[in-house]
Design an enzyme around this catalytic site. Structure first.
Site, PDB file in Angstrom:
ATOM      1  N   HIS A 166      21.840   9.824 -27.109  1.00 59.88           N
ATOM      2  CA  HIS A 166      21.183   8.852 -28.002  1.00 59.88           C
ATOM      3  C   HIS A 166      19.671   9.016 -28.018  1.00 59.88           C
ATOM      4  O   HIS A 166      19.007   8.520 -28.917  1.00 59.88           O
ATOM      5  CB  HIS A 166      21.550   7.427 -27.577  1.00 59.88           C
ATOM      6  CG  HIS A 166      22.995   7.105 -27.848  1.00 59.88           C
ATOM      7  ND1 HIS A 166      23.399   6.374 -28.937  1.00 59.88           N
ATOM      8  CD2 HIS A 166      24.131   7.460 -27.205  1.00 59.88           C
ATOM      9  CE1 HIS A 166      24.716   6.266 -28.937  1.00 59.88           C
ATOM     10  NE2 HIS A 166      25.187   6.924 -27.883  1.00 59.88           N
ATOM     11  N   ASP A 378      11.399   8.503 -30.182  1.00 61.84           N
ATOM     12  CA  ASP A 378      12.607   7.681 -30.223  1.00 61.84           C
ATOM     13  C   ASP A 378      13.772   8.555 -30.670  1.00 61.84           C
ATOM     14  O   ASP A 378      13.600   9.389 -31.573  1.00 61.84           O
ATOM     15  CB  ASP A 378      12.404   6.567 -31.267  1.00 61.84           C
ATOM     16  CG  ASP A 378      12.927   5.218 -30.787  1.00 61.84           C
ATOM     17  OD1 ASP A 378      13.948   5.202 -30.089  1.00 61.84           O
ATOM     18  OD2 ASP A 378      12.314   4.201 -31.137  1.00 61.84           O
TER      19      ASP A 378
END
Ligand code: ADQ
Length: 484
Positions: A166, A378
């Protein structure tokens, strides 16, 4: 094919009220997406239950009740308080997390942390092996469990094992700082499918394999790389995670949320609401954002009184010292900026440090004129997608970091920024504030169409296709078409 899903945490929250224990379903896109697949395939979820302070029989009863209620089984990997400290707080959050977000100066490369990670992997492997049936697809989630595929293979588990990361994968010059870099990379190649969020991550992963494991033969296309080592073959691919668009858009349309949003709007008449929503984490770039906001107020005095920043920070990992320092830094900066610029009837920054409830969060998403997503790095950033899904009137502007994974999909229609560029972000806020309603609507409609089409079910179906598993009939199909 049944899915045996493994993540660091189980999809539930265990709570104690007096002497009574209870469980609640965890929240988030992943739980929502996997729920129907697990139910339909009779799947099972393996993970740490989130607490070490519960007696084993009580835990088993709670998990059995939860399984019955939710329609799929959960199995706990119990960790001691010391394992939690060295593995989760240490290896995961003081080594892999900062390193993979390019912040190697924040890493604490304690050898004990690595030893603990290897031990915890064995614990996970033991529980997974106990529950796996021969045809299960074992799907491991995220950076905490990069080595689990190898631990399972070492125990002779012959199932198809897949992995999804992720968070970002760093480039070789950063990844190579990891003292156990070759072990981690080799372990990853025990997964048959390795899912990454963006093409940037795939390129970095593939370059690291080239640099550190020259015996691996790679065949690369832009969105996949087939990696062969000895008898094994892994496919690494790009699968950008999505959100349940309809759930967010539908939630934002609920009367309670609409009323909440109308009240918020009433409190800020003739003023643009600029929104930041972040977990307390140095990767989210909140101090840089505050500096940029202050710079905007300094350079463009005409915008004072016309914009208000509403910054929500959600508590997270507060046991790690860097997170405590970050909280103090943010609070000092907010006080300083407000002290400098506040005028009668206008406070530049409203700051909230708590878990806001869902309907409040959706009301903020719905009402905000500008969202600032300025992560230093991110994996994806779901807040960017959730904000757009809740923009029912289509008037909002997304200011998005070029270092957030979401920029690969959404960058064309967002105001892209380098979060380290204080003047650049200040100018971007001004640009966003001055955009015409027509410009805003046109960009937001395209953002929403993309997020609606490439939703979390689309993500799941793309991933499972490469794993050779059909998407379950029980799942809503990806929705294609114009956003209402
Ligand atoms: P995170 O780092 O947690 O996830 P993000 O993608 O921004 O980051 O997701 C945060 C989630 O928390 C959102 O779903 C949001 O709704 C929720 N949230 C935020 N503020 C909240 C509040 N005040 N109250 C309640 N909930 C709140 C990691 C990676 C990301 C990647 C995701 C998914 O770091 O880059 O996008 O996994 O793959």
């Amino acid at each position: 094919m049944r899915i045996l899903f493994v993540s660091n945490r189980l999809p539930l929250v265990i709570e104690k009220n007096g002497s009574d224990w209870s469980t609640q379903r965890g929240s988030g896109g992943l739980v929502t997406a996997l729920d129907p697949v697990l139910k339909r395939s009779g799947g099972i979820w393996v993970g740490w239950p989130g607490t070490a302070d519960i007696e084993i029989n009580t835990l088993n009863t709670l998990l059995a009740d939860f399984s019955e209620r939710e329609g799929y089984r959960v199995a706990a990997v119990p960790l001691t308080a010391e394992e939690y400290k060295h593995f989760y707080e240490g290896y995961c959050n003081q080594i892999v997390w900062p390193l993979f977000h390019d912040l190697q100066s924040l890493c604490n490369f304690q050898p004990d942390y690595w030893a603990s990670a290897l031990k915890v992997e064995q614990k996970f492997a033991e529980v997974v092996q106990r529950h796996a049936q021969p045809n299960d697809l074992i799907w491991v989630q995220d950076y905490q469990l990069m080595g689990l595929g190898k631990a399972l293979a070492d125990r002779g588990v012959g199932n198809k094992i897949a992995f999804f990361l992720h968070i970002p994968f760093p480039p070789p010059d950063i990844f190579c700082k990891l003292p156990w870099r070759t072990d981690v990379l080799k372990a990853l190649l025990h997964y048959e499918v390795i899912g990454l969020q963006t093409m940037r991550d795939l390129r970095n992963f593939s370059d690291c394999v080239n640099a550190l494991l020259p015996d691996v033969e790679q065949r690369r296309t832009s969105r996949q790389s087939r990696m062969m080592l000895e008898e094994r073959c892994s496919v690494a691919g790009v699968f950008p995670i999505g959100i349940d668009f309809e759930e967010f858009a539908g939630g934002a349309a609920e009367p309670r949320v609409a009323q909440n949003a109308a009240e918020l709007r009433k409190n800020y008449p003739d003023r643009q609401i600029v929104l930041g929503v972040d977990r307390l984490d140095y990767t989210k770039g909140v101090p840089y954002r505050l500096r940029s906001f202050a710079r905007m107020l300094e350079r463009y005095p005409d915008l004072r009184r016309k914009v208000t920043l509403f910054q929500v920070v959600v508590p997270s990992r507060e046991a790690v010292p860097q997170y405590q320092d970050l909280k103090a830094e943010i609070e000092q900066m907010v006080a300083h900026i407000n002290g400098k610029y506040t005028e009668p009837g206008w406070v530049p920054i409203h700051y909230v440090f708590k878990h806001v409830d869902r309907s409040e969060l959706l009301a903020w998403y719905r009402v905000a004129d500008i969202a600032l997503v300025t992560s230093l790095k991110d994996g994806m950033n779901l807040v960017a997608k959730e904000y757009c899904a809740c923009q029912l009137d289509g008037n909002g502007v997304l200011v998005l970091s070029e270092f957030a994974g979401a920029s690969e999909q959404l960058g064309r229609w967002a105001v892209l920024v380098n979060p380290y560029d204080i003047d650049g972000v200040a100018d971007a806020i001004k640009l966003a504030a001055l955009m015409t309603p027509a410009e805003r609507r046109s960009a937001m409609e395209k953002l929403r169409t993309n997020i609606r089409e490439q939703n979390v079910y689309w993500w799941l179906s793309q991933f499972l296709k490469v794993c050779g598993t059909r998407v379950n009939d029980a799942m809503p199909p990806p929705t294609i078409g114009k956003v209402a």
